[in-house]
Design a protein around this motif. Sequence first.
Motif, mmCIF file in Angstrom:
data_model
loop_
_atom_site.group_PDB
_atom_site.id
_atom_site.type_symbol
_atom_site.label_atom_id
_atom_site.label_comp_id
_atom_site.label_asym_id
_atom_site.label_seq_id
_atom_site.Cartn_x
_atom_site.Cartn_y
_atom_site.Cartn_z
ATOM 1 N N GLN A 205 36.126 57.861 39.757
ATOM 2 C CA GLN A 205 36.045 56.866 38.690
ATOM 3 C C GLN A 205 36.646 55.534 39.125
ATOM 4 O O GLN A 205 36.061 54.468 38.898
ATOM 5 C CB GLN A 205 36.768 57.370 37.438
ATOM 6 N N TRP A 206 37.801 55.574 39.783
ATOM 7 C CA TRP A 206 38.418 54.319 40.187
ATOM 8 C C TRP A 206 37.673 53.669 41.349
ATOM 9 O O TRP A 206 37.718 52.450 41.514
ATOM 10 C CB TRP A 206 39.887 54.532 40.533
ATOM 11 N N SER A 207 36.944 54.471 42.129
ATOM 12 C CA SER A 207 36.100 53.893 43.174
ATOM 13 C C SER A 207 34.949 53.118 42.550
ATOM 14 O O SER A 207 34.592 52.022 43.011
ATOM 15 C CB SER A 207 35.558 54.990 44.095
ATOM 16 N N VAL A 208 34.372 53.685 41.484
ATOM 17 C CA VAL A 208 33.300 52.985 40.766
ATOM 18 C C VAL A 208 33.819 51.678 40.182
ATOM 19 O O VAL A 208 33.163 50.629 40.275
ATOM 20 C CB VAL A 208 32.727 53.883 39.653
ATOM 21 N N THR A 209 35.007 51.736 39.587
ATOM 22 C CA THR A 209 35.601 50.521 39.012
ATOM 23 C C THR A 209 35.841 49.464 40.083
ATOM 24 O O THR A 209 35.582 48.271 39.880
ATOM 25 C CB THR A 209 36.929 50.862 38.310
ATOM 26 N N ALA A 210 36.342 49.897 41.246
ATOM 27 C CA ALA A 210 36.629 48.954 42.329
ATOM 28 C C ALA A 210 35.359 48.292 42.850
ATOM 29 O O ALA A 210 35.374 47.123 43.244
ATOM 30 C CB ALA A 210 37.359 49.676 43.465
ATOM 31 N N MET A 211 34.252 49.040 42.857
ATOM 32 C CA MET A 211 32.989 48.479 43.358
ATOM 33 C C MET A 211 32.357 47.531 42.342
ATOM 34 O O MET A 211 31.799 46.496 42.712
ATOM 35 C CB MET A 211 32.021 49.605 43.711
ATOM 36 N N THR A 212 32.439 47.876 41.066
ATOM 37 C CA THR A 212 31.813 47.041 40.036
ATOM 38 C C THR A 212 32.701 45.863 39.633
ATOM 39 O O THR A 212 32.194 44.826 39.202
ATOM 40 C CB THR A 212 31.485 47.874 38.787
ATOM 41 N N LYS A 213 34.010 46.038 39.754
ATOM 42 C CA LYS A 213 34.954 44.971 39.394
ATOM 43 C C LYS A 213 35.964 44.821 40.523
ATOM 44 O O LYS A 213 37.124 45.243 40.403
ATOM 45 C CB LYS A 213 35.661 45.303 38.080
ATOM 46 N N PRO A 214 35.590 44.227 41.643
ATOM 47 C CA PRO A 214 36.512 44.140 42.789
ATOM 48 C C PRO A 214 37.768 43.326 42.516
ATOM 49 O O PRO A 214 38.775 43.480 43.203
ATOM 50 C CB PRO A 214 35.650 43.481 43.877
ATOM 51 N N GLU A 215 37.731 42.475 41.495
ATOM 52 C CA GLU A 215 38.903 41.667 41.158
ATOM 53 C C GLU A 215 39.886 42.412 40.260
ATOM 54 O O GLU A 215 40.995 41.916 39.985
ATOM 55 C CB GLU A 215 38.466 40.377 40.457
ATOM 56 N N PHE A 216 39.505 43.606 39.827
ATOM 57 C CA PHE A 216 40.289 44.351 38.840
ATOM 58 C C PHE A 216 41.735 44.607 39.277
ATOM 59 O O PHE A 216 42.666 44.392 38.490
ATOM 60 C CB PHE A 216 39.592 45.671 38.507
#
Length: 301
Positions: A205-216
């Motif tokens: 899940q956090w890999s998906v977040t990092a790819m879709t929102k790299p600035e997160f």
Amino acid sequence: MNTFNIKTLFVIILQVLGAMLAFAVSLIVANLLLPLSPEISAAGQTATGFLAPPLAFFFNAFVNGAILVWAARRSSFRGMALFGQLLVLSFGTQVFMTQIETGYFLSAFPLLRDNFQLYNLVLRGLVTSLLFCLMVTALCGGFTRRPRPQTAFKVTASRAVKHGAWLPLVYFALYMLFGYFVAWQVQELRLFYGGPAALNGFFEQWSVTAMTKPEFPVFQYFRGVLWLLCLIPLFMGFVGKRAELIVLSALALALLPTAQLAFANPLMPAGVSLAHFWEVSLSTGIFGALCAWVVPEAVMG
């Protein structure tokens, strides 16, 4: 000694009750000056909270009243300095910190898109905090000439920078852990934010977040910095022991940002609000305690 303790307890109870009334007045004035949009107001007619309306209002009034009275009574500041200390704590934690994240996830809130209602929410919160903190300052004798104890702590610039560099990393770790293991476990919340119906693994899940929102990660790191800044004035004026400061800081960051989630919310379902309540109160509460433990330096002598 017993008479003094009973008298002090009675005064504290009256101050908290007065602060609860001040909180109600502040909300009413802010709503009159800056009403919500007709669309949000209409949605609010059918919205529900995770507490019944009377309980939600009492919970919010008590949390705000008790924490700000506690902070004011244990402050070495007075006058506008005390008012400013309370304002940073109230507005910073309840309004500014919560609404910048709302802005970041704006796509999940249709009623806030393509309009200025997010700015209106911030202004409403500012008016509420200004009035509320002003009245709490007066209730706790902040505008009198009565001498106050000297502060027990100081925060030097070098100390703030040193700890302010690594503490936000801890905040981000807490955000990820409680975000996934508390909030993200709720399917209703996952679907609300456009996530999957089936629960992904933690790293997936956090890999998906990092790819879709790299600035997160950077965004949340700087939120950690801002959470700490909300507490700095509290640290610099506190007159009690460190253990008391740790408890107060933990409760302030745990409950001031989250108590409002108990209200009927036209922007999100009650199940999503409840999941966020537990997620944020636990993660930021721990972070607040950690900040109070390591950042302020005791004043010698």
